[in-house]
Motif scaffolding. Structure first.
Motif, short mmCIF file in Angstrom:
data_model
loop_
_atom_site.label_atom_id
_atom_site.label_comp_id
_atom_site.label_asym_id
_atom_site.label_seq_id
_atom_site.Cartn_x
_atom_site.Cartn_y
_atom_site.Cartn_z
N ALA A 135 0.83 -1.21 0.00
CA ALA A 135 0.00 0.00 0.00
C ALA A 135 0.87 1.26 0.00
O ALA A 135 0.59 2.22 -0.74
CB ALA A 135 -0.94 -0.01 1.21
N LEU A 136 1.91 1.28 0.81
CA LEU A 136 2.80 2.46 0.83
C LEU A 136 3.51 2.64 -0.50
O LEU A 136 3.66 3.77 -0.99
CB LEU A 136 3.80 2.34 1.98
CG LEU A 136 3.23 2.52 3.38
CD1 LEU A 136 4.28 2.20 4.43
CD2 LEU A 136 2.67 3.92 3.57
N ASN A 137 3.96 1.55 -1.10
CA ASN A 137 4.58 1.64 -2.43
C ASN A 137 3.60 2.18 -3.46
O ASN A 137 3.96 3.00 -4.30
CB ASN A 137 5.13 0.28 -2.88
CG ASN A 137 6.51 0.02 -2.35
OD1 ASN A 137 7.39 0.88 -2.43
ND2 ASN A 137 6.72 -1.16 -1.81
N ARG A 138 2.36 1.74 -3.38
CA ARG A 138 1.35 2.21 -4.33
C ARG A 138 1.11 3.70 -4.14
O ARG A 138 1.00 4.45 -5.11
CB ARG A 138 0.06 1.41 -4.15
CG ARG A 138 -0.97 1.76 -5.22
CD ARG A 138 -2.17 0.85 -5.18
NE ARG A 138 -1.74 -0.48 -5.62
CZ ARG A 138 -2.33 -1.62 -5.26
NH1 ARG A 138 -3.38 -1.59 -4.45
NH2 ARG A 138 -1.91 -2.77 -5.69
N LEU A 139 1.02 4.17 -2.90
CA LEU A 139 0.85 5.60 -2.65
C LEU A 139 2.06 6.40 -3.13
O LEU A 139 1.92 7.45 -3.77
CB LEU A 139 0.61 5.87 -1.16
CG LEU A 139 -0.77 5.55 -0.62
CD1 LEU A 139 -0.78 5.69 0.90
CD2 LEU A 139 -1.82 6.45 -1.25
N ALA A 140 3.26 5.90 -2.82
CA ALA A 140 4.49 6.62 -3.18
C ALA A 140 4.70 6.70 -4.68
O ALA A 140 5.29 7.66 -5.19
CB ALA A 140 5.69 5.96 -2.52
N ALA A 141 4.23 5.70 -5.40
CA ALA A 141 4.39 5.69 -6.86
C ALA A 141 3.17 6.28 -7.57
O ALA A 141 3.25 6.60 -8.76
CB ALA A 141 4.61 4.26 -7.35
N GLY A 142 2.08 6.45 -6.86
CA GLY A 142 0.85 6.90 -7.48
C GLY A 142 0.38 8.24 -6.95
O GLY A 142 0.99 9.28 -7.17
N HIS A 143 -0.70 8.20 -6.18
CA HIS A 143 -1.38 9.41 -5.72
C HIS A 143 -0.47 10.38 -4.94
O HIS A 143 -0.62 11.59 -5.04
CB HIS A 143 -2.59 9.02 -4.85
CG HIS A 143 -3.43 10.18 -4.44
ND1 HIS A 143 -4.23 10.87 -5.33
CD2 HIS A 143 -3.57 10.80 -3.25
CE1 HIS A 143 -4.83 11.85 -4.69
NE2 HIS A 143 -4.46 11.83 -3.42
N LEU A 144 0.47 9.86 -4.17
CA LEU A 144 1.35 10.73 -3.38
C LEU A 144 2.78 10.78 -3.95
O LEU A 144 3.73 11.03 -3.22
CB LEU A 144 1.36 10.27 -1.92
CG LEU A 144 0.02 10.34 -1.20
CD1 LEU A 144 0.15 9.84 0.23
CD2 LEU A 144 -0.55 11.76 -1.23
N ALA A 145 2.93 10.57 -5.24
CA ALA A 145 4.26 10.57 -5.87
C ALA A 145 4.84 11.97 -6.00
O ALA A 145 6.06 12.16 -5.91
CB ALA A 145 4.20 9.91 -7.24
N THR A 146 4.00 12.97 -6.21
CA THR A 146 4.48 14.32 -6.50
C THR A 146 3.84 15.31 -5.53
O THR A 146 2.62 15.33 -5.39
CB THR A 146 4.09 14.71 -7.94
OG1 THR A 146 4.57 13.70 -8.82
CG2 THR A 146 4.69 16.05 -8.32
N PRO A 147 4.67 16.15 -4.88
CA PRO A 147 4.11 17.17 -3.99
C PRO A 147 3.24 18.17 -4.77
O PRO A 147 3.49 18.42 -5.94
CB PRO A 147 5.33 17.88 -3.41
CG PRO A 147 6.49 17.01 -3.71
CD PRO A 147 6.12 16.20 -4.91
N ALA A 148 2.26 18.72 -4.10
CA ALA A 148 1.41 19.74 -4.72
C ALA A 148 2.18 21.04 -4.83
O ALA A 148 3.01 21.37 -3.98
CB ALA A 148 0.15 19.94 -3.88
N ASP A 149 1.93 21.76 -5.89
CA ASP A 149 2.50 23.10 -6.03
C ASP A 149 1.67 24.04 -5.18
O ASP A 149 0.46 23.89 -5.07
CB ASP A 149 2.46 23.56 -7.49
CG ASP A 149 3.40 22.76 -8.37
OD1 ASP A 149 4.45 22.32 -7.85
OD2 ASP A 149 3.10 22.58 -9.56
#
Length: 161
Positions: A135-149
């Motif tokens: 689950a953490l890998n999926r978040l880190a590679a997906g929805h939470l991969a890039t910080p918001a501007d």
């Protein structure tokens, strides 16, 4: 008049990730301190061993600013674990080369880091470990991969190329 706190409708994921991340980092720092390394020193050594990398590339991999990177490499050089050398592919660039002593301490530090991670995961029931990591890998590679501007970021994110 006292205002009522808003009702929480979701799990406080920010707290859970921040708290567990903070505690894990403090445990890593304490364990690595026993062999005279910081987590940043460990990070630089293990990434510098993988392939020829410049100080700037290593700073990006370790999410360090230039000043922190210079201080970290200075400490590694002073300890005899690394040295700055000209790059074999770009004479203008300098790489961080790991010495034999640095390779040995990196091996030891990776064992320590793996042990801290193993202990954290080992505190969970076996059937939950793989689920958490997946689950953490999926978040880190997906929805939470890039910080918001945005102007309200806690710190400025590095641009990765």
């Amino acid at each position: 008049m006292t205002a009522m706190a808003p009702a929480r409708t979701e799990t406080d994921l920010s707290f859970l990730l921040d708290h567990t991340g903070h505690v894990l980092r403090t445990r890593l720092a304490a364990a690595l301190a026993e062999i005279g390394l910081t987590t940043r020193m460990h990070c630089v050594l293990v990434h510098a061993i993988e392939e020829e990398r410049t100080q700037i590339q290593l700073a990006e991999l370790g999410d360090m600013d230039k000043t922190t990177m210079v201080v970290t490499v200075d400490a590694l050089e002073k300890a005899g674990y690394a040295e700055r050398r000209p790059s074999s592919v770009d004479r203008r660039a300098r790489i961080i080369a790991v010495t034999d002593a640095g390779a040995e301490i990196a091996r030891r530090s990776q064992e320590i880091v793996d042990g801290v991670h193993r202990a954290a995961l080992g505190s969970l029931p076996e059937d939950e470990r793989e689920v958490l990591v997946r689950a953490l890998n999926r978040l880190a590679a997906g929805h939470l991969a890039t910080p918001a501007d945005g102007a309200q970021q806690a710190r400025r994110a590095r641009e990765r190329k």
